[in-house]
Design a protein around this motif. Structure first.
Motif, short mmCIF file in Angstrom:
data_model
loop_
_atom_site.label_atom_id
_atom_site.label_comp_id
_atom_site.label_asym_id
_atom_site.label_seq_id
_atom_site.Cartn_x
_atom_site.Cartn_y
_atom_site.Cartn_z
N SER A 83 40.09 3.24 29.03
CA SER A 83 39.69 4.14 30.11
C SER A 83 41.17 4.39 31.06
CB SER A 83 38.59 3.88 31.08
OG SER A 83 37.41 4.19 30.29
N HIS A 84 41.23 5.34 31.82
CA HIS A 84 42.26 5.52 32.79
C HIS A 84 41.60 5.16 34.18
CE1 HIS A 84 41.11 9.48 34.75
NE2 HIS A 84 40.86 9.71 33.40
N TYR A 85 42.34 4.49 35.01
CA TYR A 85 41.82 3.96 36.28
C TYR A 85 42.18 4.60 37.40
CZ TYR A 85 45.84 0.70 37.03
OH TYR A 85 47.25 0.33 37.35
N ALA A 94 33.97 9.93 38.91
CA ALA A 94 33.24 9.31 37.71
C ALA A 94 34.25 9.55 36.36
CB ALA A 94 31.99 10.34 37.59
N ASP A 95 34.91 10.45 36.41
CA ASP A 95 36.35 10.51 35.59
C ASP A 95 37.45 9.87 36.22
OD1 ASP A 95 38.60 11.50 34.23
OD2 ASP A 95 38.70 13.34 35.14
N ASN A 96 37.56 8.64 35.84
CA ASN A 96 37.16 7.99 34.70
C ASN A 96 36.61 6.58 35.01
OD1 ASN A 96 38.97 7.09 31.62
ND2 ASN A 96 36.61 7.28 31.86
N GLY A 97 35.96 6.64 36.13
CA GLY A 97 35.38 5.48 36.88
C GLY A 97 34.34 4.90 36.08
N ASN A 138 47.76 6.27 35.95
CA ASN A 138 48.14 7.59 36.30
C ASN A 138 47.94 8.66 35.12
OD1 ASN A 138 48.95 6.88 38.77
ND2 ASN A 138 50.67 5.77 38.05
N GLU A 139 46.80 8.67 34.67
CA GLU A 139 46.54 9.73 33.72
C GLU A 139 46.37 11.02 34.23
OE1 GLU A 139 43.64 12.20 31.19
OE2 GLU A 139 43.70 11.70 33.31
N GLU A 140 45.74 11.08 35.25
CA GLU A 140 45.61 12.59 35.98
C GLU A 140 46.79 13.21 36.50
OE1 GLU A 140 42.92 13.75 35.56
OE2 GLU A 140 41.17 12.33 35.65
N VAL A 141 47.95 12.55 36.39
CA VAL A 141 49.11 13.18 36.86
C VAL A 141 50.29 13.21 35.70
CG1 VAL A 141 48.99 12.85 39.42
CG2 VAL A 141 49.76 11.08 37.89
#
Ligand SMILES: [Zn+2]
Length: 428
Positions: A59-61, A90-93, A116-119
């Protein structure tokens, strides 16, 4: 502690992209306490290795912080967990919480937490940790009852051309044409929804007006369908335009613009002629196979720049689409280049995906294979470690990346129960 309780604890540790040190330290500490061998690379990816594991969970944190985040005030409403005036993470917690829960139970699994998946999938793109397991289960998809087995790859295409201007040699008056009320959407997951592109709407109007182009601009981001676009045009004196045409607002300007872009009408014609959106479908999975989004048009004094994002579920088809797009703009005398490429994870179920599906079929009404027409870390991890068989599952998460994000609580419990069974199946 339940998965939900662990998630609530995670929510107290700030972990917006690029600012996730508090959660990073917590994950390292927890993993060490559970007896894992922990390694961290230069991009803050964390590998918690179990010596006997065949299966690695991932998962990404980091999270997208909108509104009050990272100061999260959680509340439950009709079976959903939400955060007051902010994104929830919740994405991705939730995936992180499930992994922590399994680590504490000393299950025979390894865990990879990416940064840093979201960036821009930065962590996965720069991963340098050894993955010796042969199976990977990613927990970053957001629809229970589906086993994800593929995602799109993408490439941005950038086209530029010098602008030359000259004096208009007849009497004209000028208009500002604006379109700024379109819904927009993600250029991957929303591309099949017939959402109009502001840039395309503007061009479709202009090609039928005798005009001299003064400026043409629009779009917000490379990965979104344009909501806004505007143009300034000059028209021969006798030509009068209505104040409103469809979603276009047309304002007569007091100033008369007499410096036109040479062959400016060609720009409108080119954008109008460009085939925006879905190019082909994967009829087996009923998802988009190939698509392209003409995302941004920017003009300054001496140059026009057009940015597009191409996506495909297949790397070779992506190359072809990018090549065709470049050829199209070259034919209009643009300089073209590509950048920001990331690979596709071609949807082909492997034995592991079938095994995950078999377990999920017990817990959900259906457990169909699915793929997503947007980038997932799985694609990058698959090209980093080609020996891996990968699949992805996750609970129902709604409106991620927004202050309306919510996660369905019963779905978290159901997915976790299925996950525990998968882990059991692949443990020694
Ligand atoms: Zn995510």
């Amino acid at each position: 502690m339940s998965v939900l309780e662990i998630f609530k604890k995670i929510c107290q540790l700030p972990h917006c992209s690029h600012e996730a040190h508090a959660l990073k330290n917590h994950l390292i500490q927890e993993a060490k306490l559970c007896g894992y061998e922990v390694s961290v690379d230069a991009y803050d990816n964390i590998l918690c290795a179990h010596p006997k594991a065949k299966l690695i969970l991932q998962s990404h944190y980091d999270m997208v912080c909108i509104g009050e985040a990272p100061n999260l005030e959680l509340y439950e409403e009709e079976g959903y967990l939400k955060a007051k005036n902010s994104s929830l993470g919740a994405d991705n917690g939730i995936g992180i919480a499930m992994m922590l829960s399994l680590m504490r139970k000393n299950k025979c699994i390894s865990c990879l937490f990416t940064a840093n998946e979201e960036v821009g999938l930065i962590g996965a793109q720069n991963l340098s940790l050894p993955i010796k397991e042969s199976l990977m289960l990613n927990l970053d998809t957001e629809e229970e009852g589906f086993v994800y087995i593929g995602c799109a790859g993408g490439t941005d295409v950038i086209c530029t051309q010098p602008l030359r201007r000259s004096e208009i040699d007849e009497a004209v008056h000028s208009y500002h044409i604006i379109i700024d009320n379109l819904p927009g959407g993600h250029s991957g997951v929303d591309i099949h929804k017939s959402i109009p592109s502001a840039l395309k709407e503007l061009a479709a109007f202009l090609v039928h007006i005798p005009h001299y182009l003064i400026s043409f601009e629009g779009g917000e981001r490379r990965n979104s369908i344009s909501k806004r676009a505007s143009a300034v045009i000059s028209v021969p004196e006798g030509v009068i335009l209505d104040e409103k045409v469809g979603s276009l607002e047309i304002r007569a300007l007091k100033d008369v613009h007499t410096q036109m872009i040479d062959k400016g009408h060609k720009i409108s014609e080119m954008i109008h002629a460009f085939a925006q959106g879905v190019r082909s479908m994967d009829t087996k999975l009923n998802i988009v196979q190939n698509s392209i989004n003409l995302a941004l048009v920017h003009m300054d004094e001496d140059q026009i720049k057009i940015s597009l994002s191409a996506r495909s579920m297949d790397n070779e088809e992506l190359l072809r689409l990018v090549d065709e797009t470049m050829c199209f703009f070259k034919a209009f005398d643009f300089e073209v280049k590509s950048e920001g490429s990331y690979p596709a994870w071609k949807p082909e179920p492997n034995d592991f995906a079938y095994a995950v599906q078999t377990v999920c079929q017990k817990h959900f009404e259906k457990a169909d294979f699915m793929a997503i027409h947007a980038g997932l870390e799985c694609a990058i991890l698959k090209s980093y470690a080609p020996h891996l068989d990968i699949a992805s599952i996750g609970p129902n998460i709604y409106n991620p990346h927004s202050s309306r994000e919510s996660v369905e609580i019963t779905s978290v419990n159901k997915v976790y129960t299925a996950l525990e069974e998968i882990v059991e199946k692949f443990s020694d």
